[in-house]
Design a protein around this motif. Structure first.
Motif, PDB file in Angstrom:
ATOM      1  N   UNK A  42       0.829  -1.210   0.000  1.00 38.08           N
ATOM      2  CA  UNK A  42       0.000   0.000   0.000  1.00 38.08           C
ATOM      3  C   UNK A  42       0.860   1.256   0.000  1.00 38.08           C
ATOM      4  N   UNK A  43       0.481   2.213  -0.838  1.00 36.15           N
ATOM      5  CA  UNK A  43       1.221   3.467  -0.926  1.00 36.15           C
ATOM      6  C   UNK A  43       2.295   3.485  -1.986  1.00 36.15           C
ATOM      7  N   UNK A  44       2.543   2.360  -2.677  1.00 34.63           N
ATOM      8  CA  UNK A  44       3.559   2.329  -3.733  1.00 34.63           C
ATOM      9  C   UNK A  44       3.114   3.209  -4.899  1.00 34.63           C
ATOM     10  N   UNK A  45       4.025   4.036  -5.427  1.00 34.33           N
ATOM     11  CA  UNK A  45       3.677   4.953  -6.514  1.00 34.33           C
ATOM     12  C   UNK A  45       4.132   4.421  -7.869  1.00 34.33           C
ATOM     13  N   UNK A  46       5.122   3.562  -7.890  1.00 35.31           N
ATOM     14  CA  UNK A  46       5.635   3.049  -9.156  1.00 35.31           C
ATOM     15  C   UNK A  46       4.645   2.050  -9.757  1.00 35.31           C
ATOM     16  N   UNK A 118       6.645  11.191 -15.486  1.00 38.89           N
ATOM     17  CA  UNK A 118       5.313  11.468 -16.028  1.00 38.89           C
ATOM     18  C   UNK A 118       4.359  10.311 -15.765  1.00 38.89           C
ATOM     19  N   UNK A 119       4.823   9.082 -15.968  1.00 41.20           N
ATOM     20  CA  UNK A 119       3.939   7.915 -15.884  1.00 41.20           C
ATOM     21  C   UNK A 119       4.151   7.064 -14.645  1.00 41.20           C
ATOM     22  N   UNK A 120       5.305   7.226 -13.961  1.00 39.88           N
ATOM     23  CA  UNK A 120       5.693   6.376 -12.818  1.00 39.88           C
ATOM     24  C   UNK A 120       5.910   4.924 -13.233  1.00 39.88           C
ATOM     25  N   UNK A 121       6.065   4.667 -14.542  1.00 41.65           N
ATOM     26  CA  UNK A 121       6.259   3.308 -15.044  1.00 41.65           C
ATOM     27  C   UNK A 121       7.751   2.974 -15.006  1.00 41.65           C
ATOM     28  N   UNK A 122       8.131   1.973 -14.206  1.00 42.67           N
ATOM     29  CA  UNK A 122       9.541   1.588 -14.049  1.00 42.67           C
ATOM     30  C   UNK A 122       9.821   0.228 -14.685  1.00 42.67           C
ATOM     31  N   UNK A 123       8.982  -0.196 -15.617  1.00 45.95           N
ATOM     32  CA  UNK A 123       9.137  -1.520 -16.224  1.00 45.95           C
ATOM     33  C   UNK A 123      10.511  -1.689 -16.859  1.00 45.95           C
ATOM     34  N   UNK A 124      10.922  -0.736 -17.713  1.00 40.47           N
ATOM     35  CA  UNK A 124      12.209  -0.861 -18.396  1.00 40.47           C
ATOM     36  C   UNK A 124      13.368  -0.833 -17.412  1.00 40.47           C
ATOM     37  N   UNK A 125      13.277   0.015 -16.385  1.00 42.59           N
ATOM     38  CA  UNK A 125      14.363   0.090 -15.405  1.00 42.59           C
ATOM     39  C   UNK A 125      14.496  -1.213 -14.637  1.00 42.59           C
ATOM     40  N   UNK A 126      13.378  -1.851 -14.295  1.00 40.81           N
ATOM     41  CA  UNK A 126      13.422  -3.124 -13.574  1.00 40.81           C
ATOM     42  C   UNK A 126      14.039  -4.213 -14.444  1.00 40.81           C
TER      43      UNK A 126
END
Length: 355
Positions: A42-46, A118-126
């Motif tokens: 809970x509270x995760x932004x990514x 902008x999107x908080x999407x960290x898929x590529x970084x992971x």
């Protein structure tokens, strides 16, 4: 009598069975990771593209999305991952720590930074990949008409974009000449109009500490506007020296001689301490550079092993994770030498595994 017997029977059953069990406790983070490959607290932004991440993770890979405030039991998670042979990637806010290396978002290029904030999407970084942000398209007149924009205040108008990668700032600046336009795309800010360059510098200065400190920027608009409102300090803003008049030549000569004697002694002590500090500083820089090269070499070795489709030895990954953690905590040449030795152990094991 029959009723009394029934009551006694029920009472006996309760005594034999014991007190009712307590309410079931929610599963711990480790229990969730044992059952799921991706865990969101809970509270995760990514955010993640679960399908891509699951397809790209190794068989022993796990991803934990945590809130910006961080995890108090991160050490316990690392110990569990090492003991269980799990490649654990932890995302705190927008800060990522993987089995291979730490990935502070603040060191990314501007396009990657803009896309993630902008999107908080960290898929590529992971997944250890890089992809540029989509091209920005100009906002249409209809989009500009529907966008709520604040009234001008101190020469600034602020808006929040409902769509990522749409350039509202340029269109709004054309409609409001002489006014600095600030448009927020998630946590990313775009500027147009007078003072846009200074605003970008203030934005970058705001992002750096937040993203390097295991989190995400908050209150970016207010922070940037506060930085812009700070008055510029002149470079040569020193008071003029007062006029000096000699009162007594003899008095000043005597005072100067005493001051020179004391000053020479103090200078000797200062130089001796400075030379000692310089020697320690040179040793520290040399050990730090050697340790850093070892860490990079070990990280590249693990990436090469994974790229070849081979399973990564958890012991080697643990040596890298331990060395990186101690690298951040080492403040003496001896401590940095210990970091280098840990990395060398991982390199030796990795070279043996490649054979």
């Amino acid at each position: 009598m029959h009723a009394l017997g029934a009551v006694l029977a029920v009472a006996g059953t309760l005594l034999l069975s014991g007190a009712p069990s307590a309410a079931a406790q929610p599963p711990t983070v480790i229990e969730q990771l044992e059952q799921n490959r991706i865990v969101r607290l809970p509270g995760a932004v990514a955010t993640l593209d679960d399908a891509r991440v699951l397809a790209g993770l190794p068989a022993n890979g796990r991803v934990l999305l945590a809130p910006t405030s961080g995890l108090p039991d991160l050490g316990a998670l690392r110990s569990w991952a090492h003991a269980a042979g799990v490649g654990l990637t932890v995302v705190e806010g927008l800060w990522i720590e993987s089995p291979l290396r730490k990935l502070p978002l603040a060191t990314a290029d501007e396009n990657t930074l803009r896309r993630v904030l902008t999107t908080h999407d960290v898929t590529d970084a992971v997944l250890g990949k890089q992809s540029p942000a989509p091209a920005t398209v100009p906002a249409t007149a209809a989009q500009l008409d529907q966008l709520p924009v604040s009234r001008p205040r101190a020469g600034v108008r602020v808006a929040r974009s409902p769509e990522p990668f749409v350039d509202y700032a340029s269109g709004l600046a054309a409609r409001s000449p002489g006014v600095l336009i600030v448009v927020a795309h998630g946590d990313w800010l775009e500027f147009a109009g007078p003072g846009a360059d200074q605003a970008e510098h203030a934005r970058d200065a705001t992002y750096g500490p937040a993203l390097l400190n295991r989190g995400r920027p908050t209150d970016v608009v207010d922070t940037v506007l506060a930085r812009l409102a700070e008055p510029a300090r002149p470079i040569f803003d020193l008071p003029r020296p007062e006029r000096f008049e000699f009162k007594s030549v003899v008095m000043y000569v005597a005072a100067g001689t005493a001051a020179a004697t004391i000053g020479m002694w103090l200078l000797f002590l200062y130089l001796r301490r400075t030379l000692r500090r310089l020697d320690a500083g040179v040793a520290m820089r040399e050990e730090r550079a050697e340790a850093y090269l070892r860490l990079e070499e070990l990280g590249d070795l693990l990436i090469e092993v994974e790229s070849n489709g081979q399973a990564v030895d958890p012991r080697i990954a643990e040596r890298l994770a331990t060395a990186r953690t101690l690298f951040d905590q080492a403040h003496t040449p001896e401590a940095m030498a210990a970091v280098r030795e840990i990395a060398d152990e991982g390199l030796s094991a990795g070279r043996e595994e490649k054979r």
